[in-house]
Structures are given as C-alpha cells and as structure tokens.
Scaffold this motif. Structure first.
Motif, PDB file in Angstrom:
ATOM      1  N   SER A   3       0.778  -1.342   0.065  1.00 50.38           N
ATOM      2  CA  SER A   3      -0.007  -0.034   0.034  1.00 50.38           C
ATOM      3  C   SER A   3       0.827   1.289   0.009  1.00 50.38           C
ATOM      4  CB  SER A   3      -0.756  -0.125   1.341  1.00 50.38           C
ATOM      5  OG  SER A   3       0.038  -0.089   2.444  1.00 50.38           O
ATOM      6  N   GLY A   4       2.186   1.214   0.087  1.00 48.70           N
ATOM      7  CA  GLY A   4       2.991   2.088  -0.018  1.00 48.70           C
ATOM      8  C   GLY A   4       3.213   2.809  -1.240  1.00 48.70           C
ATOM      9  N   ASP A   5       4.098   3.909  -1.501  1.00 48.33           N
ATOM     10  CA  ASP A   5       4.455   4.465  -2.539  1.00 48.33           C
ATOM     11  C   ASP A   5       5.305   3.854  -3.270  1.00 48.33           C
ATOM     12  OD1 ASP A   5       4.696   6.365  -4.675  1.00 48.33           O
ATOM     13  OD2 ASP A   5       5.447   7.935  -3.257  1.00 48.33           O
ATOM     14  N   ASN A   6       5.042   3.057  -4.250  1.00 50.76           N
ATOM     15  CA  ASN A   6       5.930   2.281  -5.144  1.00 50.76           C
ATOM     16  C   ASN A   6       6.674   2.999  -6.339  1.00 50.76           C
ATOM     17  OD1 ASN A   6       5.211  -0.290  -3.804  1.00 50.76           O
ATOM     18  ND2 ASN A   6       3.388  -0.709  -5.187  1.00 50.76           N
ATOM     19  N   SER A   7       6.032   4.076  -6.565  1.00 46.94           N
ATOM     20  CA  SER A   7       6.823   4.974  -7.486  1.00 46.94           C
ATOM     21  C   SER A   7       8.256   5.603  -7.187  1.00 46.94           C
ATOM     22  CB  SER A   7       5.904   6.371  -7.848  1.00 46.94           C
ATOM     23  OG  SER A   7       5.823   7.221  -6.517  1.00 46.94           O
ATOM     24  N   ALA A   8       8.491   5.425  -5.833  1.00 42.73           N
ATOM     25  CA  ALA A   8       9.682   5.746  -5.354  1.00 42.73           C
ATOM     26  C   ALA A   8      10.908   4.760  -5.678  1.00 42.73           C
ATOM     27  CB  ALA A   8       9.878   6.103  -3.676  1.00 42.73           C
ATOM     28  N   MET A   9      10.374   3.398  -5.916  1.00 42.10           N
ATOM     29  CA  MET A   9      11.107   2.481  -6.417  1.00 42.10           C
ATOM     30  C   MET A   9      11.387   1.915  -7.586  1.00 42.10           C
ATOM     31  SD  MET A   9       9.929  -0.198  -3.176  1.00 42.10           S
ATOM     32  CE  MET A   9       8.312  -0.223  -3.644  1.00 42.10           C
ATOM     33  N   MET A  10      10.512   2.889  -8.656  1.00 45.28           N
ATOM     34  CA  MET A  10      10.651   2.670 -10.043  1.00 45.28           C
ATOM     35  C   MET A  10      11.923   3.259 -10.649  1.00 45.28           C
ATOM     36  SD  MET A  10       6.387   3.083 -10.946  1.00 45.28           S
ATOM     37  CE  MET A  10       6.686   2.518 -12.723  1.00 45.28           C
ATOM     38  N   LYS A  11      12.441   2.513 -11.457  1.00 45.35           N
ATOM     39  CA  LYS A  11      13.460   3.125 -12.238  1.00 45.35           C
ATOM     40  C   LYS A  11      12.959   4.155 -13.189  1.00 45.35           C
ATOM     41  CE  LYS A  11      16.294  -1.002 -12.418  1.00 45.35           C
ATOM     42  NZ  LYS A  11      17.434  -0.471 -11.709  1.00 45.35           N
ATOM     43  N   VAL A  33       5.450   3.041 -23.593  1.00 42.51           N
ATOM     44  CA  VAL A  33       6.801   2.162 -23.622  1.00 42.51           C
ATOM     45  C   VAL A  33       7.326   1.695 -22.333  1.00 42.51           C
ATOM     46  CG1 VAL A  33       8.824   1.650 -24.733  1.00 42.51           C
ATOM     47  CG2 VAL A  33       6.993   2.264 -26.315  1.00 42.51           C
ATOM     48  N   LEU A  34       7.904   2.886 -21.746  1.00 40.70           N
ATOM     49  CA  LEU A  34       8.290   2.908 -20.573  1.00 40.70           C
ATOM     50  C   LEU A  34       7.533   2.522 -19.547  1.00 40.70           C
ATOM     51  CD1 LEU A  34      10.566   5.761 -20.890  1.00 40.70           C
ATOM     52  CD2 LEU A  34      11.431   3.783 -20.920  1.00 40.70           C
ATOM     53  N   THR A  35       6.087   2.759 -19.571  1.00 39.64           N
ATOM     54  CA  THR A  35       5.250   2.299 -18.412  1.00 39.64           C
ATOM     55  C   THR A  35       5.187   0.922 -18.647  1.00 39.64           C
ATOM     56  OG1 THR A  35       4.232   4.539 -18.608  1.00 39.64           O
ATOM     57  CG2 THR A  35       2.900   2.601 -17.535  1.00 39.64           C
ATOM     58  N   ALA A  36       4.877   0.127 -19.763  1.00 35.82           N
ATOM     59  CA  ALA A  36       4.812  -0.961 -19.923  1.00 35.82           C
ATOM     60  C   ALA A  36       5.930  -1.777 -19.620  1.00 35.82           C
ATOM     61  CB  ALA A  36       4.717  -1.425 -21.642  1.00 35.82           C
ATOM     62  N   LEU A  37       7.347  -1.153 -19.596  1.00 37.32           N
ATOM     63  CA  LEU A  37       8.414  -1.889 -19.034  1.00 37.32           C
ATOM     64  C   LEU A  37       8.632  -1.826 -17.554  1.00 37.32           C
ATOM     65  CD1 LEU A  37      11.018  -0.919 -21.846  1.00 37.32           C
ATOM     66  CD2 LEU A  37       9.855  -3.217 -21.338  1.00 37.32           C
ATOM     67  N   GLU A  38       7.427  -1.089 -16.929  1.00 36.57           N
ATOM     68  CA  GLU A  38       7.122  -0.948 -15.407  1.00 36.57           C
ATOM     69  C   GLU A  38       8.281   0.066 -14.905  1.00 36.57           C
ATOM     70  OE1 GLU A  38       7.385  -4.763 -13.605  1.00 36.57           O
ATOM     71  OE2 GLU A  38       5.230  -4.977 -14.196  1.00 36.57           O
ATOM     72  N   HIS A  40       9.297   4.397 -14.635  1.00 38.41           N
ATOM     73  CA  HIS A  40       8.488   5.758 -14.339  1.00 38.41           C
ATOM     74  C   HIS A  40       9.145   6.816 -15.530  1.00 38.41           C
ATOM     75  CE1 HIS A  40       8.395   9.669 -11.752  1.00 38.41           C
ATOM     76  NE2 HIS A  40       7.578   9.492 -12.836  1.00 38.41           N
ATOM     77  N   PRO A  41       8.525   7.259 -16.670  1.00 39.94           N
ATOM     78  CA  PRO A  41       8.826   8.052 -17.580  1.00 39.94           C
ATOM     79  C   PRO A  41       8.632   9.489 -17.069  1.00 39.94           C
ATOM     80  CG  PRO A  41       6.587   6.982 -18.136  1.00 39.94           C
ATOM     81  CD  PRO A  41       7.083   6.679 -16.874  1.00 39.94           C
ATOM     82  N   ILE A  42       9.901  10.113 -17.329  1.00 40.99           N
ATOM     83  CA  ILE A  42       9.588  11.664 -17.020  1.00 40.99           C
ATOM     84  C   ILE A  42       9.862  12.444 -18.160  1.00 40.99           C
ATOM     85  CG2 ILE A  42      10.736  13.450 -15.747  1.00 40.99           C
ATOM     86  CD1 ILE A  42      11.943  11.561 -13.794  1.00 40.99           C
ATOM     87  N   LEU A  43       8.712  13.096 -18.730  1.00 39.94           N
ATOM     88  CA  LEU A  43       8.425  13.233 -20.215  1.00 39.94           C
ATOM     89  C   LEU A  43       8.586  14.988 -20.144  1.00 39.94           C
ATOM     90  CD1 LEU A  43       5.622  11.100 -21.290  1.00 39.94           C
ATOM     91  CD2 LEU A  43       8.119  10.651 -21.222  1.00 39.94           C
ATOM     92  N   VAL A  44       9.485  15.439 -20.908  1.00 42.28           N
ATOM     93  CA  VAL A  44       9.665  16.870 -21.188  1.00 42.28           C
ATOM     94  C   VAL A  44       9.775  17.152 -22.721  1.00 42.28           C
ATOM     95  CG1 VAL A  44      11.097  18.812 -21.014  1.00 42.28           C
ATOM     96  CG2 VAL A  44      11.354  17.046 -19.273  1.00 42.28           C
ATOM     97  N   ASP A  45       8.715  18.080 -22.764  1.00 44.25           N
ATOM     98  CA  ASP A  45       8.223  18.028 -24.311  1.00 44.25           C
ATOM     99  C   ASP A  45       9.159  19.211 -25.081  1.00 44.25           C
ATOM    100  OD1 ASP A  45       6.321  16.176 -24.078  1.00 44.25           O
ATOM    101  OD2 ASP A  45       4.702  17.440 -23.816  1.00 44.25           O
ATOM    102  N   LEU A 227      12.156   2.368 -31.059  1.00 46.46           N
ATOM    103  CA  LEU A 227      13.254   1.458 -30.804  1.00 46.46           C
ATOM    104  C   LEU A 227      14.174   2.248 -29.741  1.00 46.46           C
ATOM    105  CD1 LEU A 227      15.795  -0.186 -33.119  1.00 46.46           C
ATOM    106  CD2 LEU A 227      16.728   1.253 -31.702  1.00 46.46           C
ATOM    107  N   THR A 228      14.115   3.503 -29.850  1.00 46.69           N
ATOM    108  CA  THR A 228      15.145   4.203 -28.903  1.00 46.69           C
ATOM    109  C   THR A 228      14.413   4.099 -27.315  1.00 46.69           C
ATOM    110  OG1 THR A 228      15.931   5.845 -30.195  1.00 46.69           O
ATOM    111  CG2 THR A 228      16.022   6.699 -28.213  1.00 46.69           C
ATOM    112  N   ALA A 229      13.138   4.089 -27.373  1.00 45.60           N
ATOM    113  CA  ALA A 229      12.409   4.136 -25.921  1.00 45.60           C
ATOM    114  C   ALA A 229      12.752   2.714 -25.680  1.00 45.60           C
ATOM    115  CB  ALA A 229      10.935   4.505 -26.081  1.00 45.60           C
ATOM    116  N   LEU A 230      12.366   1.710 -26.196  1.00 45.68           N
ATOM    117  CA  LEU A 230      12.477   0.243 -25.774  1.00 45.68           C
ATOM    118  C   LEU A 230      14.121  -0.052 -25.277  1.00 45.68           C
ATOM    119  CD1 LEU A 230      10.808  -1.448 -28.826  1.00 45.68           C
ATOM    120  CD2 LEU A 230      10.248  -1.776 -26.293  1.00 45.68           C
TER     121      LEU A 230
END
Length: 266
Positions: A3-11, A33-38, A40-45, A227-230
């Motif tokens: 029940s804790g914050d798992n986001s802190a443990m995500m790559k 793609v990154l979410t599917a690989l479990e 945390h995507p940090i996206l800057v547009d 390909l680059t994201a994968l």
C-alpha cells in the motif's frame, strides 16, 4: 500489493522529445513504452502538436526555449535525480533548446550520472526536415555529450559528413563517430543489407550486431522513437547493450510490421 508509494522504487527515464495528441511519435511513444516496462517516464516536451506532420498539417509549435530550460533546471533543483539512470533526447523545436538540454545533462552527470542517449532526429529520405541551425546545434552541443546515438541511415550520413553506403560502410561510419566522439555505441536504423533493410549496432570495442527487418518494407512514423524508448528501458533494467539492442530491435520491427500503414504505429 504494497500500500506504500511504489513510484519511489521505480526506475526512471527522462525523455526530452516531441509530443503529439494524435499518432505515436516522440514522447507519445516513450511514455507508454516505458510504463509497459514498469518504469517511471519523466517526459519533457520540446514541441506540442495536434499530430505529426504525416497527417498533412503542422498544428502547434515549439515549447519556448526559456520554458524548456526552466523545466529542466527545475528538475535538477527541485527533485532527486539520483533515480534517473537514463536520459534520452530526440526531436527539437529550435536550435536554442540545446542550451537547456546540454546544461541539464551536465548538471545531472555532476549530481548522479548515467547514460545519455541521443536520437538525432534530423531528417530521412535524403533530406533534412529540421532547420539547418537545429541540426548544427545538435551536432555541436549534444553529440559530444552522448554515450549512445540512434540515427537512421540518412542521419548517420549527415553526422559522418559523407555519403554512407550499405551495412559494411555504415559500420565504418559508426566506428568513425565512436572514435571521434568517445561514444559507447551507435545504433543505426534503416540500413540496407543483402536482401532487406535492418538495424545495425556498432560498439566501442568494435563489436557489431545486425537485426534484419521484416520483409514488409514498411517505414512507419515513430519507428525510430519506438526503438530508442525500448532500448532506454531495457538498459535501465540492467541489460547489456548488445542484448538490449537485439530485444529492442526485434520488438520494434514486430510492431512496425503489424502497423496498418506508414502513418501510425500499431
């Protein structure tokens, strides 16, 4: 489930790229793609568009240079970047955007470090489709900072400052860029092989790996971004470059082959 914050443990992977509301290119590929690989995507547009230009019209525009630089600087100053092991950058909206990106890469490396993957989104089909000053700025400021680059065949030729032929000549050109810029690896897409195109990996130790494309002959918008994201996600999971390349190329080529046409990835 915990029940804790798992986001802190995500790559985490930071992706600096374009964003579109319709279609799948840039960060609109990297996020899922990154979410599917479990991870945390940090996206800057860098740009915000209604759709990629393959839809027939450009609707939207570049994120202002000062806004992009401020966001990247804020990530450095306001967050813990030690969880960001991979940074990727792709399509740029202006030449001046490289200033903020280069400053971020330098600051991130000083604080924690990791692998910077440059996808030099410059052109295809024998021509640049970004302004010359964007291509020049990317080559001057971002290429020297990169660890890995993922050009298509035309972009490899442009970066190498010469016409590049098929598989063997592409390997030589990639080796020249590795020696010139201290890269760990070059992955080139759309390289002509004996009977079909494919993806080519060349590493700093002289190793090469070839992944043939499916025989559909498709070139789908966003294929290189995919390909680059994968690749970034798999490297962040601890895979070695050759294994990450093979898996990323195979998965990308499978999706490209399943895509209905050249406009959008399946």
């Amino acid at each position: 489930p915990d029940s804790g914050d798992n986001s802190a443990m995500m790559k985490q992977v930071l992706s600096i790229h374009s964003s579109v509301a319709a279609g799948f290119v840039g960060n609109t590929v990297a996020g899922p793609v990154l979410t599917a690989l479990e991870q945390h995507p940090i996206l800057v547009d860098t740009v915000m568009l209604a759709a990629h230009p393959g839809y027939g019209k450009r609707a939207g525009g570049a994120v202002p240079d000062d806004v992009l630089a401020a966001v990247l600087d804020g990530i450095l100053s306001l967050t813990d970047t030690s969880g960001i092991n991979i940074v990727t950058s792709g399509y740029l909206g202006s030449a001046a955007q490289v200033i903020g990106i280069a400053a971020f890469v330098d600051g991130w490396r000083d604080a924690s470090g990791g692998t910077y993957i440059l996808d030099p989104v410059l052109g295809d089909g024998g021509r640049l489709y970004v302004a010359q000053e964007i291509a020049d700025a990317m080559m001057a400021k971002l290429l020297p900072r990169a660890n890995i680059i993922t050009p298509n065949h035309y972009e490899l030729s442009w970066l190498a400052s010469r016409d590049v032929g098929g598989r063997d000549d592409s390997a030589r050109a990639a080796g020249e860029l590795i020696d010139r810029h201290g890269l760990k690896a070059v992955i080139t897409t759309g390289v002509a092989g004996e009977d079909r195109t494919g993806d080519l990996l060349v590493t700093a130790d002289g190793g090469t790996s070839w992944q043939a494309a499916y025989d559909t002959g498709k070139n789908v918008a966003g294929g290189g971004d995919l390909l680059t994201a994968l690749l970034a996600g798999m490297l962040n999971l601890g895979w070695q470059i050759p294994d990450a390349f093979k898996a990323a190329s195979h998965t990308a080529q499978s999706i490209i082959a399943a895509s209905p046409d050249g406009r959008d990835l399946a």
